[in-house]
Scaffold this motif. Structure first.
Motif, PDB file in Angstrom:
ATOM      1  N   ASP A  97     -19.894  31.849 -25.299  1.00  0.00           N
ATOM      2  CA  ASP A  97     -19.917  30.706 -25.797  1.00  0.00           C
ATOM      3  C   ASP A  97     -20.820  29.782 -25.128  1.00  0.00           C
ATOM      4  N   PRO A  98     -21.944  29.227 -25.579  1.00  0.00           N
ATOM      5  CA  PRO A  98     -22.834  28.515 -24.964  1.00  0.00           C
ATOM      6  C   PRO A  98     -22.345  27.181 -24.192  1.00  0.00           C
ATOM      7  N   ALA A  99     -21.557  26.586 -25.119  1.00  0.00           N
ATOM      8  CA  ALA A  99     -20.689  25.408 -24.442  1.00  0.00           C
ATOM      9  C   ALA A  99     -19.903  25.657 -23.130  1.00  0.00           C
ATOM     10  N   LYS A 100     -19.250  26.840 -23.239  1.00  0.00           N
ATOM     11  CA  LYS A 100     -18.296  27.101 -22.061  1.00  0.00           C
ATOM     12  C   LYS A 100     -19.198  27.813 -20.741  1.00  0.00           C
ATOM     13  N   LYS A 101     -20.507  28.268 -21.190  1.00  0.00           N
ATOM     14  CA  LYS A 101     -21.141  28.763 -20.256  1.00  0.00           C
ATOM     15  C   LYS A 101     -21.746  27.324 -19.564  1.00  0.00           C
ATOM     16  N   GLU A 102     -22.145  26.420 -20.393  1.00  0.00           N
ATOM     17  CA  GLU A 102     -22.854  25.259 -19.554  1.00  0.00           C
ATOM     18  C   GLU A 102     -21.739  24.769 -18.658  1.00  0.00           C
ATOM     19  N   LEU A 108     -10.480  18.047 -11.228  1.00  0.00           N
ATOM     20  CA  LEU A 108     -10.004  19.358 -11.697  1.00  0.00           C
ATOM     21  C   LEU A 108      -9.193  19.079 -12.935  1.00  0.00           C
ATOM     22  N   GLU A 109      -8.207  18.167 -12.705  1.00  0.00           N
ATOM     23  CA  GLU A 109      -7.347  17.921 -13.638  1.00  0.00           C
ATOM     24  C   GLU A 109      -7.879  17.415 -15.058  1.00  0.00           C
ATOM     25  N   LYS A 110      -9.185  16.689 -14.882  1.00  0.00           N
ATOM     26  CA  LYS A 110      -9.687  16.246 -16.117  1.00  0.00           C
ATOM     27  C   LYS A 110     -10.476  17.601 -16.778  1.00  0.00           C
ATOM     28  N   ALA A 111     -11.109  18.275 -15.727  1.00  0.00           N
ATOM     29  CA  ALA A 111     -11.908  19.514 -16.429  1.00  0.00           C
ATOM     30  C   ALA A 111     -10.808  20.641 -16.844  1.00  0.00           C
ATOM     31  N   LEU A 112      -9.673  20.537 -16.621  1.00  0.00           N
ATOM     32  CA  LEU A 112      -8.750  21.436 -17.246  1.00  0.00           C
ATOM     33  C   LEU A 112      -8.289  20.940 -18.850  1.00  0.00           C
ATOM     34  N   HIS A 113      -8.720  19.839 -19.070  1.00  0.00           N
ATOM     35  CA  HIS A 113      -8.487  19.240 -20.486  1.00  0.00           C
ATOM     36  C   HIS A 113      -9.667  19.476 -21.484  1.00  0.00           C
ATOM     37  N   LYS A 114     -10.696  20.079 -20.943  1.00  0.00           N
ATOM     38  CA  LYS A 114     -11.884  20.151 -21.585  1.00  0.00           C
ATOM     39  C   LYS A 114     -11.800  21.461 -22.932  1.00  0.00           C
ATOM     40  N   PHE A 115     -10.922  22.391 -22.677  1.00  0.00           N
ATOM     41  CA  PHE A 115     -10.834  23.630 -23.673  1.00  0.00           C
ATOM     42  C   PHE A 115      -9.302  23.751 -23.787  1.00  0.00           C
ATOM     43  N   PHE A 161      -6.838  27.858 -18.423  1.00  0.00           N
ATOM     44  CA  PHE A 161      -7.826  27.948 -17.427  1.00  0.00           C
ATOM     45  C   PHE A 161      -8.998  27.101 -17.762  1.00  0.00           C
ATOM     46  N   PHE A 162      -9.799  27.101 -16.794  1.00  0.00           N
ATOM     47  CA  PHE A 162     -10.953  26.065 -17.073  1.00  0.00           C
ATOM     48  C   PHE A 162     -11.761  26.085 -18.169  1.00  0.00           C
ATOM     49  N   LEU A 163     -12.079  27.537 -18.712  1.00  0.00           N
ATOM     50  CA  LEU A 163     -12.939  27.706 -20.012  1.00  0.00           C
ATOM     51  C   LEU A 163     -11.774  28.276 -20.831  1.00  0.00           C
ATOM     52  N   GLY A 164     -10.797  28.027 -20.640  1.00  0.00           N
ATOM     53  CA  GLY A 164      -9.623  28.216 -21.637  1.00  0.00           C
ATOM     54  C   GLY A 164      -9.083  29.715 -21.180  1.00  0.00           C
ATOM     55  N   GLN A 165      -9.800  30.575 -21.328  1.00  0.00           N
ATOM     56  CA  GLN A 165      -9.376  31.978 -20.628  1.00  0.00           C
ATOM     57  C   GLN A 165      -9.810  32.195 -19.450  1.00  0.00           C
ATOM     58  N   PHE A 166      -9.485  33.077 -18.492  1.00  0.00           N
ATOM     59  CA  PHE A 166      -9.593  33.434 -17.091  1.00  0.00           C
ATOM     60  C   PHE A 166     -11.041  33.843 -17.011  1.00  0.00           C
ATOM     61  N   SER A 167     -11.578  33.066 -15.948  1.00  0.00           N
ATOM     62  CA  SER A 167     -13.195  33.293 -15.757  1.00  0.00           C
ATOM     63  C   SER A 167     -13.485  33.001 -14.369  1.00  0.00           C
ATOM     64  N   ALA A 168     -14.971  33.230 -13.884  1.00  0.00           N
ATOM     65  CA  ALA A 168     -15.473  33.143 -12.652  1.00  0.00           C
ATOM     66  C   ALA A 168     -15.135  31.743 -12.011  1.00  0.00           C
ATOM     67  N   ARG A 210      -0.460  15.538 -12.104  1.00  0.00           N
ATOM     68  CA  ARG A 210      -1.499  16.370 -12.803  1.00  0.00           C
ATOM     69  C   ARG A 210      -1.095  17.560 -13.390  1.00  0.00           C
ATOM     70  N   PRO A 211      -0.431  17.510 -14.751  1.00  0.00           N
ATOM     71  CA  PRO A 211       0.455  18.547 -15.538  1.00  0.00           C
ATOM     72  C   PRO A 211      -0.774  19.887 -15.615  1.00  0.00           C
ATOM     73  N   LYS A 212      -1.667  19.733 -16.091  1.00  0.00           N
ATOM     74  CA  LYS A 212      -2.749  20.648 -16.233  1.00  0.00           C
ATOM     75  C   LYS A 212      -2.986  21.493 -14.985  1.00  0.00           C
ATOM     76  N   LEU A 213      -3.338  20.817 -13.787  1.00  0.00           N
ATOM     77  CA  LEU A 213      -3.598  21.581 -12.736  1.00  0.00           C
ATOM     78  C   LEU A 213      -2.305  22.359 -12.172  1.00  0.00           C
ATOM     79  N   ALA A 214      -1.143  21.729 -12.468  1.00  0.00           N
ATOM     80  CA  ALA A 214       0.235  22.448 -12.022  1.00  0.00           C
ATOM     81  C   ALA A 214       0.178  23.802 -13.056  1.00  0.00           C
ATOM     82  N   LYS A 215       0.173  23.612 -14.275  1.00  0.00           N
ATOM     83  CA  LYS A 215       0.048  24.938 -15.110  1.00  0.00           C
ATOM     84  C   LYS A 215      -0.832  25.712 -14.800  1.00  0.00           C
ATOM     85  N   TRP A 216      -2.149  25.282 -14.418  1.00  0.00           N
ATOM     86  CA  TRP A 216      -3.305  26.216 -14.142  1.00  0.00           C
ATOM     87  C   TRP A 216      -2.870  27.150 -12.978  1.00  0.00           C
ATOM     88  N   ILE A 217      -2.348  26.415 -11.736  1.00  0.00           N
ATOM     89  CA  ILE A 217      -1.876  26.992 -10.641  1.00  0.00           C
ATOM     90  C   ILE A 217      -0.738  27.998 -10.907  1.00  0.00           C
TER      91      ILE A 217
END
Length: 237
Positions: free
Chosen positions: A112-117, A152-159, A164-171, A199-206
């Motif tokens: 996905d180009p948006a996720k890659k960017e 990081l919390e804000k970034a985790l709201h993007k998808f 995870f940051f891009l929805g699915q686990f990634s680099a 920061r609930p998204k960060l907590a869930k991510w960890i």
């Protein structure tokens, strides 16, 4: 992916008294330190792609490192480095990409180009993030490091198609977790600062990262980490 859940025997670190492995004999070797977050990034990448049999771990004792490592393996004299196809390359973020592109296993970057960017933006921010938090250890941690964790919390709201940051686990997750892991342990112990509070998204991510088999064996020892960081950052107190 069964390969990631296999219990791996971790070899003892090589020190100044150790002989070098038979270099450039066709074996692919990942030189790491068990306690180094930069090396941990590539170690997780290797595990996640199921390459435990293809890439051999060679741990180095950084406090008493062998002279041959700088002389014969990697002139930069740091970890991680990867010996592959008759050459040695380094730099953890470059190595995540290299291992992802040059070996089989699940891809660590989406099509996905948006996720890659967004992945490029977040990976470019890692150095700033780490520097900000490390610097805060000697100042007002909550005030100085807070905005970095908010980022990081804000970034985790993007998808919203996964935790995870891009929805699915990634680099991207691999680039951040070794440092977030250490910051969470140290700040909780020394500053009584919970980086996940508010920061609930960060907590869930960890929480979700901690379920990943590729990550579990790479985690650092909390007691050792706190002692090491205390000696390094709070010796004057």
């Amino acid at each position: 992916m069964a390969a990631t859940s296999v219990k791996e025997h971790l070899p003892p670190p090589l020190d100044a008294t150790s002989n070098p492995p038979p270099l450039f004999d066709g074996t692919t070797r990942l030189y790491i330190s068990y306690t180094c977050p930069f090396a941990q990034r590539v170690w997780i990448t290797r595990n996640y792609k199921g390459l435990q049999d293809k890439i051999k771990l060679v741990p180095i004792n950084l406090q008493n490192r062998p002279a041959w490592y700088k002389e014969k393996v990697y002139p930069e004299n740091k970890v991680p480095s990867l010996e592959h196809n008759g050459k040695v390359i380094g730099e953890s973020l470059d190595l995540i990409k290299y291992v992802d592109s040059n070996f089989e296993g699940p891809s660590l970057l989406p099509n996905d180009p948006a996720k890659k960017e967004f992945a490029e933006e977040l990976i470019a921010y890692t150095d700033t993030f780490n520097r900000t938090v490390f610097t805060s250890f000697k100042g007002d941690t909550v005030k100085e490091a807070g905005p970095a964790f908010d980022h990081l919390e804000k970034a985790l709201h993007k998808f919203d198609d996964g935790p995870f940051f891009l929805g699915q686990f990634s680099a991207v997750d691999i680039a951040y977790i070794p440092f977030v892991e250490r910051f969470q342990i140290f700040l909780s112990d020394v500053s009584k600062y919970d980086i996940t509070e508010g920061r609930p998204k960060l907590a869930k991510w960890i929480e979700e990262i901690n379920k990943i088999d590729a990550y579990k064996p790479t985690k650092t020892d909390p007691k050792e980490l706190v002692e090491f960081y205390k000696a390094r950052f709070t010796a004057q107190q």
